[in-house]
Design a protein around this motif. Structure first.
Motif, PDB file in Angstrom:
ATOM      1  N   ARG A  78       0.091  19.895   4.927  1.00  0.00           N
ATOM      2  CA  ARG A  78      -1.119  20.025   5.748  1.00  0.00           C
ATOM      3  C   ARG A  78      -2.171  19.011   5.307  1.00  0.00           C
ATOM      4  O   ARG A  78      -2.837  18.385   6.135  1.00  0.00           O
ATOM      5  N   MET A  79      -2.307  18.842   4.008  1.00  0.00           N
ATOM      6  CA  MET A  79      -3.277  17.890   3.481  1.00  0.00           C
ATOM      7  C   MET A  79      -2.916  16.461   3.859  1.00  0.00           C
ATOM      8  O   MET A  79      -3.788  15.651   4.187  1.00  0.00           O
ATOM      9  N   ARG A  80      -1.623  16.132   3.801  1.00  0.00           N
ATOM     10  CA  ARG A  80      -1.189  14.769   4.146  1.00  0.00           C
ATOM     11  C   ARG A  80      -1.449  14.452   5.614  1.00  0.00           C
ATOM     12  O   ARG A  80      -1.586  13.280   5.990  1.00  0.00           O
ATOM     13  N   LYS A  81      -1.554  15.473   6.436  1.00  0.00           N
ATOM     14  CA  LYS A  81      -1.873  15.287   7.861  1.00  0.00           C
ATOM     15  C   LYS A  81      -3.376  15.158   8.102  1.00  0.00           C
ATOM     16  O   LYS A  81      -3.808  14.954   9.240  1.00  0.00           O
ATOM     17  N   GLY A  82      -4.160  15.288   7.033  1.00  0.00           N
ATOM     18  CA  GLY A  82      -5.606  15.092   7.171  1.00  0.00           C
ATOM     19  C   GLY A  82      -6.432  16.358   7.135  1.00  0.00           C
ATOM     20  O   GLY A  82      -7.656  16.301   7.252  1.00  0.00           O
ATOM     21  N   GLU A  83      -5.783  17.516   6.965  1.00  0.00           N
ATOM     22  CA  GLU A  83      -6.539  18.770   6.924  1.00  0.00           C
ATOM     23  C   GLU A  83      -7.358  18.824   5.632  1.00  0.00           C
ATOM     24  O   GLU A  83      -6.884  18.440   4.564  1.00  0.00           O
ATOM     25  N   LYS A  84      -8.581  19.305   5.727  1.00  0.00           N
ATOM     26  CA  LYS A  84      -9.449  19.359   4.557  1.00  0.00           C
ATOM     27  C   LYS A  84      -9.544  20.781   4.000  1.00  0.00           C
ATOM     28  O   LYS A  84      -9.185  21.756   4.665  1.00  0.00           O
ATOM     29  N   ASN A  85     -10.050  20.862   2.777  1.00  0.00           N
ATOM     30  CA  ASN A  85     -10.298  22.147   2.107  1.00  0.00           C
ATOM     31  C   ASN A  85      -9.043  23.025   2.027  1.00  0.00           C
ATOM     32  O   ASN A  85      -9.100  24.236   2.260  1.00  0.00           O
ATOM     33  N   SER A 156       4.549   7.809   5.470  1.00  0.00           N
ATOM     34  CA  SER A 156       5.466   7.866   6.620  1.00  0.00           C
ATOM     35  C   SER A 156       5.356   9.204   7.341  1.00  0.00           C
ATOM     36  O   SER A 156       5.738   9.331   8.502  1.00  0.00           O
ATOM     37  N   TYR A 157       4.836  10.202   6.658  1.00  0.00           N
ATOM     38  CA  TYR A 157       4.694  11.538   7.228  1.00  0.00           C
ATOM     39  C   TYR A 157       3.458  11.649   8.112  1.00  0.00           C
ATOM     40  O   TYR A 157       3.421  12.399   9.068  1.00  0.00           O
ATOM     41  N   SER A 158       2.417  10.869   7.760  1.00  0.00           N
ATOM     42  CA  SER A 158       1.163  10.928   8.500  1.00  0.00           C
ATOM     43  C   SER A 158       0.345   9.673   8.208  1.00  0.00           C
ATOM     44  O   SER A 158       0.327   9.188   7.082  1.00  0.00           O
ATOM     45  N   ASN A 159      -0.349   9.162   9.219  1.00  0.00           N
ATOM     46  CA  ASN A 159      -1.191   7.983   8.992  1.00  0.00           C
ATOM     47  C   ASN A 159      -2.553   8.357   8.412  1.00  0.00           C
ATOM     48  O   ASN A 159      -3.433   7.514   8.275  1.00  0.00           O
ATOM     49  N   LYS A 160      -2.702   9.613   8.045  1.00  0.00           N
ATOM     50  CA  LYS A 160      -3.964  10.083   7.476  1.00  0.00           C
ATOM     51  C   LYS A 160      -4.017   9.919   5.955  1.00  0.00           C
ATOM     52  O   LYS A 160      -5.044  10.166   5.329  1.00  0.00           O
ATOM     53  N   SER A 161      -2.886   9.532   5.355  1.00  0.00           N
ATOM     54  CA  SER A 161      -2.855   9.475   3.895  1.00  0.00           C
ATOM     55  C   SER A 161      -2.038   8.282   3.409  1.00  0.00           C
ATOM     56  O   SER A 161      -1.363   7.606   4.194  1.00  0.00           O
ATOM     57  N   ILE A 162      -2.108   8.035   2.095  1.00  0.00           N
ATOM     58  CA  ILE A 162      -1.402   6.922   1.460  1.00  0.00           C
ATOM     59  C   ILE A 162      -0.622   7.475   0.273  1.00  0.00           C
ATOM     60  O   ILE A 162      -1.136   8.290  -0.495  1.00  0.00           O
ATOM     61  N   GLY A 164       2.222   6.611  -3.061  1.00  0.00           N
ATOM     62  CA  GLY A 164       2.734   5.550  -3.925  1.00  0.00           C
ATOM     63  C   GLY A 164       2.747   5.977  -5.371  1.00  0.00           C
ATOM     64  O   GLY A 164       2.473   7.130  -5.715  1.00  0.00           O
ATOM     65  N   ASP A 165       3.066   5.037  -6.252  1.00  0.00           N
ATOM     66  CA  ASP A 165       3.050   5.308  -7.688  1.00  0.00           C
ATOM     67  C   ASP A 165       1.616   5.573  -8.140  1.00  0.00           C
ATOM     68  O   ASP A 165       0.671   4.922  -7.674  1.00  0.00           O
ATOM     69  N   LEU A 166       1.467   6.512  -9.064  1.00  0.00           N
ATOM     70  CA  LEU A 166       0.133   6.805  -9.590  1.00  0.00           C
ATOM     71  C   LEU A 166      -0.512   5.543 -10.147  1.00  0.00           C
ATOM     72  O   LEU A 166      -1.701   5.295  -9.935  1.00  0.00           O
ATOM     73  N   SER A 167       0.261   4.722 -10.849  1.00  0.00           N
ATOM     74  CA  SER A 167      -0.293   3.508 -11.452  1.00  0.00           C
ATOM     75  C   SER A 167      -0.901   2.599 -10.398  1.00  0.00           C
ATOM     76  O   SER A 167      -1.941   1.969 -10.626  1.00  0.00           O
ATOM     77  N   ALA A 168      -0.283   2.526  -9.224  1.00  0.00           N
ATOM     78  CA  ALA A 168      -0.814   1.699  -8.138  1.00  0.00           C
ATOM     79  C   ALA A 168      -2.106   2.296  -7.582  1.00  0.00           C
ATOM     80  O   ALA A 168      -3.059   1.568  -7.257  1.00  0.00           O
ATOM     81  N   ILE A 169      -2.136   3.611  -7.469  1.00  0.00           N
ATOM     82  CA  ILE A 169      -3.350   4.293  -6.993  1.00  0.00           C
ATOM     83  C   ILE A 169      -4.505   4.036  -7.955  1.00  0.00           C
ATOM     84  O   ILE A 169      -5.638   3.761  -7.543  1.00  0.00           O
ATOM     85  N   LEU A 170      -4.217   4.081  -9.242  1.00  0.00           N
ATOM     86  CA  LEU A 170      -5.262   3.840 -10.241  1.00  0.00           C
ATOM     87  C   LEU A 170      -5.763   2.401 -10.181  1.00  0.00           C
ATOM     88  O   LEU A 170      -6.969   2.145 -10.277  1.00  0.00           O
ATOM     89  N   ILE A 171      -4.854   1.451 -10.029  1.00  0.00           N
ATOM     90  CA  ILE A 171      -5.242   0.041  -9.957  1.00  0.00           C
ATOM     91  C   ILE A 171      -6.086  -0.222  -8.714  1.00  0.00           C
ATOM     92  O   ILE A 171      -7.093  -0.940  -8.767  1.00  0.00           O
ATOM     93  N   ASP A 172      -5.712   0.367  -7.596  1.00  0.00           N
ATOM     94  CA  ASP A 172      -6.444   0.105  -6.347  1.00  0.00           C
ATOM     95  C   ASP A 172      -7.853   0.693  -6.377  1.00  0.00           C
ATOM     96  O   ASP A 172      -8.769   0.136  -5.755  1.00  0.00           O
ATOM     97  N   ASN A 173      -8.039   1.795  -7.070  1.00  0.00           N
ATOM     98  CA  ASN A 173      -9.338   2.468  -7.084  1.00  0.00           C
ATOM     99  C   ASN A 173     -10.174   2.170  -8.327  1.00  0.00           C
ATOM    100  O   ASN A 173     -11.248   2.732  -8.491  1.00  0.00           O
ATOM    101  N   ILE A 174      -9.700   1.286  -9.169  1.00  0.00           N
ATOM    102  CA  ILE A 174     -10.364   1.041 -10.445  1.00  0.00           C
ATOM    103  C   ILE A 174     -11.745   0.405 -10.255  1.00  0.00           C
ATOM    104  O   ILE A 174     -11.990  -0.305  -9.266  1.00  0.00           O
ATOM    105  N   ASN A 175     -12.646   0.693 -11.162  1.00  0.00           N
ATOM    106  CA  ASN A 175     -13.978   0.080 -11.139  1.00  0.00           C
ATOM    107  C   ASN A 175     -13.831  -1.444 -11.169  1.00  0.00           C
ATOM    108  O   ASN A 175     -13.121  -1.976 -12.024  1.00  0.00           O
ATOM    109  N   PRO A 176     -14.465  -2.168 -10.243  1.00  0.00           N
ATOM    110  CA  PRO A 176     -14.317  -3.632 -10.200  1.00  0.00           C
ATOM    111  C   PRO A 176     -14.631  -4.331 -11.522  1.00  0.00           C
ATOM    112  O   PRO A 176     -14.068  -5.392 -11.814  1.00  0.00           O
ATOM    113  N   LEU A 177     -15.494  -3.739 -12.350  1.00  0.00           N
ATOM    114  CA  LEU A 177     -15.822  -4.353 -13.634  1.00  0.00           C
ATOM    115  C   LEU A 177     -14.594  -4.453 -14.543  1.00  0.00           C
ATOM    116  O   LEU A 177     -14.480  -5.382 -15.350  1.00  0.00           O
TER     117      LEU A 177
END
Length: 504
Positions: A78-85, A156-162, A164-177
């Protein structure tokens, strides 16, 4: 410019807090549970289990069921489809894709914005804080850190979410500094094809002043070998003369330690283990002379533990951190700010100290072999392999083990498929050392091996070079945090690998 003293001073407040863990662990855990319960009250899960009526741990334990991935999978979909809370307040965009050891091809672990900062990034920061506090002559921030990550893609299940590997998620969201202190660039770090990525990382970093690396040992070794091949050097210490520490996690380091020492060849080198999983960051090795890790008790994770003997009961009893005993093996339950509630993570741990709480990872709840009553655990095999490699001056790339239930001669044994980086001169000696070490480490295994009555001597099949990577690539799992399961009570995996091993 060497910014290490400035950053050490900035992080000193965390060292002071961590140094109080011995006295304040229960207080920290109580506060964590309170804030998690308050945050979860208005979620679908919180309403289902009456979080507004929970005022203490006993209420929490009685009201909220122990869960595994099967139990929360419908909520996560449900969350991957974009449902909140649903499991946590708001919408969750990111999902760490984990192979795990369930019957699902992949698990999708939610990673909330709060979880990124209070459950994942804080662990990396504390690892640096503890390292700099211990290594007074470090020049870590005079150079850069090579951070090895995976990749992500639209769900692939829903275009509401992304996902991948946790390491990639961390790199993409890391503080620019942070990007001023790390290599390679983000585009290269997130390449999906590991073979292409490792070569490009080597090309980008070969002339950089790399002082530290972070990643899974099995995959990082592939990158370092590319660096040596392209540079024409024999040792990593010749390429990066200021290289001083490897922050590693994901798999046991024991089978790889000697190989890393050999390939780096530097007396400056330090190794620091971390327990960072898709579900959260839980432990840091704070003492290089102690293989156990410090349990991080003030992050957004509340811990509970199930004695291993209770695990198969219909209603296993979980205990809080305050009730754990030294030397006993526990399955770990976590509740986190990513929406996991009393979640059976699948890892087993054993505490070596309670002031502060320190532990070792002993394996997975379903990653062991107990076909004949031998109860062979992953920490047994990792130590056995390390000892056999040490005494035969060999190095392994990977391995997997499964039982042979009964052959044509009515003989039962454990069958090992091992890929060597440096093979031993005598495979028979390697096998003997491995078998004897396992008997020394595990009394149940020793009893079943007694006079070869129940279990015959183990059998080793040598895997051709690149077999395990070839298998992972065929499953779309090459690189990132993926790994081959090392122990199994079933022959399904090993039969598939053996067939691939002997294909022309």
């Amino acid at each position: 410019m060497n910014l290490t003293p400035t950053i050490r001073a900035f992080l000193s407040f965390r060292v002071r807090t961590i140094n109080q863990y011995a006295e304040l662990a229960q207080s920290h855990q109580s506060n964590v549970l309170k804030r998690l319960i308050i945050s979860g009250r208005n979620t679908c899960w919180g309403k289902l289990y009456h979080y507004r009526d929970i005022s203490c741990y006993d209420d929490f334990r009685k009201t909220v069921p122990i869960s595994c991935y099967d139990d929360i999978k419908p909520f996560i979909e449900r969350m991957r489809k974009g449902e909140k809370n649903v499991l946590w307040p708001g919408k969750i965009k990111w999902y760490a894709k984990s192979s795990g050891t369930t019957h699902y091809k992949s698990k999708y672990i939610p990673v909330s914005n709060q979880g990124l900062n209070s459950l994942h990034y804080v662990g990396g920061l504390d690892s640096i804080a503890l390292y700099l506090n211990r290594e007074k002559n470090s020049r870590l921030f005079q150079g850069k850190g090579l951070i090895l990550g995976g990749s992500y893609q639209s769900d692939s299940y829903s275009n509401k979410s992304i996902t991948g590997d946790l390491s990639a998620i961390l790199i993409d969201n890391i503080n620019p500094l942070v990007n001023f202190f790390r290599v390679p660039d983000k585009k290269t770090a997130l390449i999906a094809d590991f073979e292409e990525k490792s070569k490009k990382i080597a090309l980008q970093t070969i002339n950089s002043n790399v002082t530290n690396i972070s990643g899974v040992p099995s995959w990082m070794m592939g990158v370092l070998k590319q660096v040596l091949e392209i540079s024409g050097k024999e040792y990593i210490g010749e390429v990066w003369p200021n290289f001083e520490v490897f922050f590693h996690g994901g798999v046991s380091f024991a089978p790889y330690r000697e190989q890393y020492k050999r390939i780096i060849n530097s007396n400056k080198m330090r190794f620091m283990e971390t327990y960072n999983a898709s579900e959260g960051f839980f432990g840091i090795q704070d003492d290089p002379d102690d293989n156990s890790m410090l349990l991080m008790v003030d992050y957004d994770v509340f811990y509970e533990f199930i004695p291993l003997a209770e695990l198969d009961n219909a209603n296993p009893k979980a205990i809080p951190l305050a009730e754990v005993q030294l030397g006993q093996t526990y399955a770990m339950l976590i509740s986190t700010s990513c929406g996991l509630w009393r979640y059976l993570i699948g890892d087993t741990v054993k505490f070596t100290c309670t002031k502060p709480y320190k532990f070792i990872i002993t394996g997975r709840t379903n990653l062991f072999i107990n076909t004949f009553g031998e109860e062979l655990m992953i920490h047994n095999t990792e130590r056995g392999v390390a000892e056999a490699c040490k005494l035969t001056k060999s190095h392994i790339t990977d391995y997997t083990v499964a039982p042979v239930f009964m052959d044509d001669n009515a003989k039962c044994r454990h069958q090992w498929l091992v890929e060597f980086d440096t093979p031993p001169e005598s495979l028979e000696r390697f096998s003997t050392i491995l078998d004897n070490t396992l008997q020394q480490l595990n009394s149940d295994y020793e009893a079943k091996r007694f006079k070869d009555i129940t279990l015959q001597p183990l059998e080793i099949i040598v895997a051709r070079k690149g077999l395990f990577n070839e298998w992972l690539k065929s499953k779309g799992k090459l690189g990132g945090q993926h790994k081959v399961p090392r122990l199994s009570n079933s022959r399904e995996l090993i039969e598939e690998l053996i067939k691939l091993n002997f294909q022309e």
